[in-house]
Design a protein around this motif. Structure first.
Motif, PDB file in Angstrom:
ATOM      1  N   ARG A 148      33.548  44.403 -22.938  1.00  0.00           N
ATOM      2  CA  ARG A 148      32.761  43.925 -21.803  1.00  0.00           C
ATOM      3  C   ARG A 148      31.352  44.510 -21.938  1.00  0.00           C
ATOM      4  NH1 ARG A 148      36.826  41.680 -21.939  1.00  0.00           N
ATOM      5  NH2 ARG A 148      38.336  41.223 -20.265  1.00  0.00           N
ATOM      6  N   HIS A 182      22.033  38.359 -24.557  1.00  0.00           N
ATOM      7  CA  HIS A 182      23.141  37.775 -23.801  1.00  0.00           C
ATOM      8  C   HIS A 182      23.675  36.538 -24.510  1.00  0.00           C
ATOM      9  CE1 HIS A 182      24.693  34.869 -20.795  1.00  0.00           C
ATOM     10  NE2 HIS A 182      25.289  35.931 -20.302  1.00  0.00           N
ATOM     11  N   HIS A 183      22.773  35.676 -24.996  1.00  0.00           N
ATOM     12  CA  HIS A 183      23.201  34.456 -25.675  1.00  0.00           C
ATOM     13  C   HIS A 183      23.827  34.775 -27.030  1.00  0.00           C
ATOM     14  CE1 HIS A 183      21.285  32.387 -22.481  1.00  0.00           C
ATOM     15  NE2 HIS A 183      20.039  32.606 -22.888  1.00  0.00           N
ATOM     16  N   THR A 196      30.918  40.225 -11.913  1.00  0.00           N
ATOM     17  CA  THR A 196      31.793  39.172 -12.434  1.00  0.00           C
ATOM     18  C   THR A 196      33.033  38.903 -11.591  1.00  0.00           C
ATOM     19  OG1 THR A 196      33.174  40.664 -13.749  1.00  0.00           O
ATOM     20  CG2 THR A 196      31.098  39.912 -14.744  1.00  0.00           C
ATOM     21  N   ASP A 241      31.413  42.772 -32.204  1.00  0.00           N
ATOM     22  CA  ASP A 241      32.150  41.590 -32.650  1.00  0.00           C
ATOM     23  C   ASP A 241      33.361  41.983 -33.484  1.00  0.00           C
ATOM     24  OD1 ASP A 241      32.623  38.852 -32.862  1.00  0.00           O
ATOM     25  OD2 ASP A 241      31.500  38.712 -34.736  1.00  0.00           O
ATOM     26  N   ARG A 269      36.008  43.084 -31.121  1.00  0.00           N
ATOM     27  CA  ARG A 269      36.638  41.927 -30.459  1.00  0.00           C
ATOM     28  C   ARG A 269      37.657  41.268 -31.384  1.00  0.00           C
ATOM     29  NH1 ARG A 269      36.363  36.718 -30.961  1.00  0.00           N
ATOM     30  NH2 ARG A 269      34.765  36.916 -32.586  1.00  0.00           N
ATOM     31  N   THR A 321      32.588  38.975 -24.250  1.00  0.00           N
ATOM     32  CA  THR A 321      32.448  38.777 -22.816  1.00  0.00           C
ATOM     33  C   THR A 321      31.242  39.557 -22.309  1.00  0.00           C
ATOM     34  OG1 THR A 321      34.843  38.543 -22.628  1.00  0.00           O
ATOM     35  CG2 THR A 321      33.615  38.923 -20.592  1.00  0.00           C
ATOM     36  N   THR A 322      30.238  38.833 -21.849  1.00  0.00           N
ATOM     37  CA  THR A 322      28.944  39.423 -21.491  1.00  0.00           C
ATOM     38  C   THR A 322      28.455  38.809 -20.184  1.00  0.00           C
ATOM     39  OG1 THR A 322      28.428  39.559 -23.849  1.00  0.00           O
ATOM     40  CG2 THR A 322      26.610  39.897 -22.316  1.00  0.00           C
ATOM     41  N   ASP A 323      27.770  39.609 -19.376  1.00  0.00           N
ATOM     42  CA  ASP A 323      27.149  39.069 -18.172  1.00  0.00           C
ATOM     43  C   ASP A 323      25.873  39.848 -17.888  1.00  0.00           C
ATOM     44  OD1 ASP A 323      26.724  37.542 -15.841  1.00  0.00           O
ATOM     45  OD2 ASP A 323      28.889  37.451 -15.487  1.00  0.00           O
ATOM     46  N   THR A 380      27.344  36.194 -26.343  1.00  0.00           N
ATOM     47  CA  THR A 380      28.233  35.138 -25.851  1.00  0.00           C
ATOM     48  C   THR A 380      28.625  34.192 -26.972  1.00  0.00           C
ATOM     49  OG1 THR A 380      27.205  35.274 -23.656  1.00  0.00           O
ATOM     50  CG2 THR A 380      28.461  33.286 -24.161  1.00  0.00           C
TER      51      THR A 380
END
Length: 495
Positions: free
Chosen positions: A192, A208-209, A296, A182, A185, A217-219, A212
């Motif tokens: 990523r 993940h939550h 993505t 964080d 960022r 940016t997370t997947d 986000t």
């Protein structure tokens, strides 16, 4: 009513037969092993409907990834100025293989290690990627060494961070990474994060939550709550990759969880991770970018992700991507090539040792040639059934002279292989069917006496603290124990 009942029964039978035929055709035209094919065909016919569904969910192991194809053509998507000549070479055709004497000189191998030049040529062909000179590799033991180094790299990031991991727990260790990501960022760094959909289930709350919610940016890799949109739930991204500014890379077997740090108590885990600098970091970045674009559809481009990389060390290294896609079987072929090249010694550390019969034969042939083969497995396994299965198979290598060592608790999750004190393999893959057939894995091979010597010190540290498992001990086990282990071993292809 009787007519409708008869018609419904007939229709159900017809649908069941059609599904079994379709599944059987897919099995016999795609499976590589006859035993697996026979097993699946038997299941889809003996258990109508359910057998076909189980095969669709757990038996279809190969996918063709858009990311894989894009990954191989990445140099076409970016201006050449964004990639170093070494990286461009990695994405274009593999370079012509030099004569043995030229390769020996290039690798600066001692006279008694010239057979490793043949190994390098073999893996050239298997991977399609060049061996890159001039890398620095540091071995990081447990989270006590790995996490501070990784966090320092994240905190120093100026342009990009790519992180891929299987397990990312929301505990003290995980929270420190969330904060560092964080902060990066907020500094304007492109971040990523890619988590495996199955591995993400280990954490409460879901990482993940959490990421986000922080705006990171997370997947998740191959995740969907809709069954028809997640047909490959048996396939997992097991890679552990951290790439900072395209220049510093970390890989190995270590997840992000507090169990890897000293003082974790019953949850403690031994593990190994590796920090890399030099041209080979491009291979790590390439693997991450391929997984990311597959998940993505976002292409990672530019010098922030792929800078020009200068030599900075003595290790010739190469990334080895493996998975149930275009890279299927790459790692297994590399292991077989390394065992065939061994002249003096093979050291293996793995938490899950369930090699197929070809790998078992290669290990035994090496031992019969007079090569000292040492295999280090955990005395206490975190997966009890897998531990039993390993013991159910272990006699197959003991009886031909391989030495098996049980590393002392806590559970040892390290993954390492050294051949002839000159070649080192490390990364995320285990010696089991899941890693070698189902998972997406990433390993690195390194040619350097100094790296191999440091790795062997870690192996001997484990051996000195552990104990040897002999064939006499195995033969002394009671019949209930043997039967338990044997039954667990029968399920090893699915563990």
């Amino acid at each position: 009513m009787e007519f409708l009942s008869y018609t419904g029964t007939l229709l159900t039978m017809v649908v069941g037969i059609v599904l079994s035929i379709v599944a059987s055709i897919h099995v016999i035209t795609t499976k590589r092993e006859v035993r697996a094919a026979i097993g699946w065909v038997g299941l889809v016919w003996l258990v109508p409907f359910l057998g076909a569904v189980l095969y669709a969910v757990a038996g279809v192991n190969r996918i063709r990834r858009r990311g894989g194809r894009i990954r191989r053509r990445m140099h076409r998507l970016q201006p050449e100025s964004a990639l170093s000549p070494l990286v461009l070479g990695a994405h274009r055709e593999a370079p012509p293989v030099p004569a043995a004497s030229a390769r020996d000189e290039a690798l600066m191998l001692p006279e008694n290690r010239r057979t490793l030049a043949g190994l390098a040529r073999t893996i050239d062909e298997v991977t399609g990627l060049p061996l890159l000179e001039g890398n620095r590799v540091e071995i990081l033991v447990d989270g006590d060494e790995a996490y501070p180094a990784m966090l320092d790299a994240i905190e120093s990031a100026e342009h990009t961070i790519g992180l891929s991991t299987y397990i990312f727990d929301q505990d003290a260790a995980g929270e420190s990474f969330v904060e560092a990501l964080d902060d990066a960022r907020r500094r304007g760094v492109e971040v990523r994060v890619l988590l495996d959909a199955v591995g993400a289930l280990y954490s409460r709350p879901r990482t993940h939550h959490v990421l986000t919610a922080r705006g990171i940016t997370t997947d998740t890799f191959m995740h969907s709550i809709l069954p028809w949109r997640a047909p490959y739930v048996n396939l997992r991204n097991h890679r552990k990759l951290l790439i900072v500014d395209g220049r510093t890379g970390f890989t190995g077997g270590m997840n992000i969880r507090s169990g890897c740090v000293a003082g974790a108590g019953k949850q403690a885990i031994q593990d190994l991770h590796f920090e890399l600098e030099g041209p080979v970091v491009a291979h790590l970045a390439e693997a991450f970018a391929g997984d990311w674009v597959f998940t993505t559809r976002e292409r990672l481009e530019g010098t922030g992700w792929f800078p020009s990389l200068e030599p900075c060390g003595n290790v010739a290294a190469r990334g080895i991507s493996d998975g149930p896609d275009e890279d299927f079987g790459v790692l297994r072929w590399s292991l077989l090539a390394a065992l065939a090249a061994a002249e003096h010694s093979v050291r293996i550390v793995t938490p899950y040792f369930l090699p197929d019969q070809t790998l078992v034969a290669a290990l035994n042939l090496a031992a019969l040639r007079g090569v000292t083969v040492d295999i280090v497995i955990p005395q206490v396994n975190n997966l009890r059934i897998v531990g039993w299965a390993m013991l159910g198979q272990i006699r197959q290598v003991l009886k031909f002279g391989c030495r098996v060592w049980l590393s002392a608790p806590p559970f040892d999750h390290g993954k390492l292989m050294i051949v002839d004190g000159a070649w080192t393999l490390f990364g995320s893959a285990n010696w089991d069917p899941r890693s070698l057939r189902l998972n997406f894995e990433f390993d690195v091979e390194g040619y350097d006496d100094g790296l191999a010597a440091r790795a062997e010190r870690e192996v001997w540290r484990k051996i000195d603290r552990g104990r040897r498992l002999t064939i006499d001990e195995v033969d002394s086990w009671s019949w209930p124990v043997r039967i338990r282990n044997g039954l667990a071993w029968l399920g090893s292809p699915y563990l």
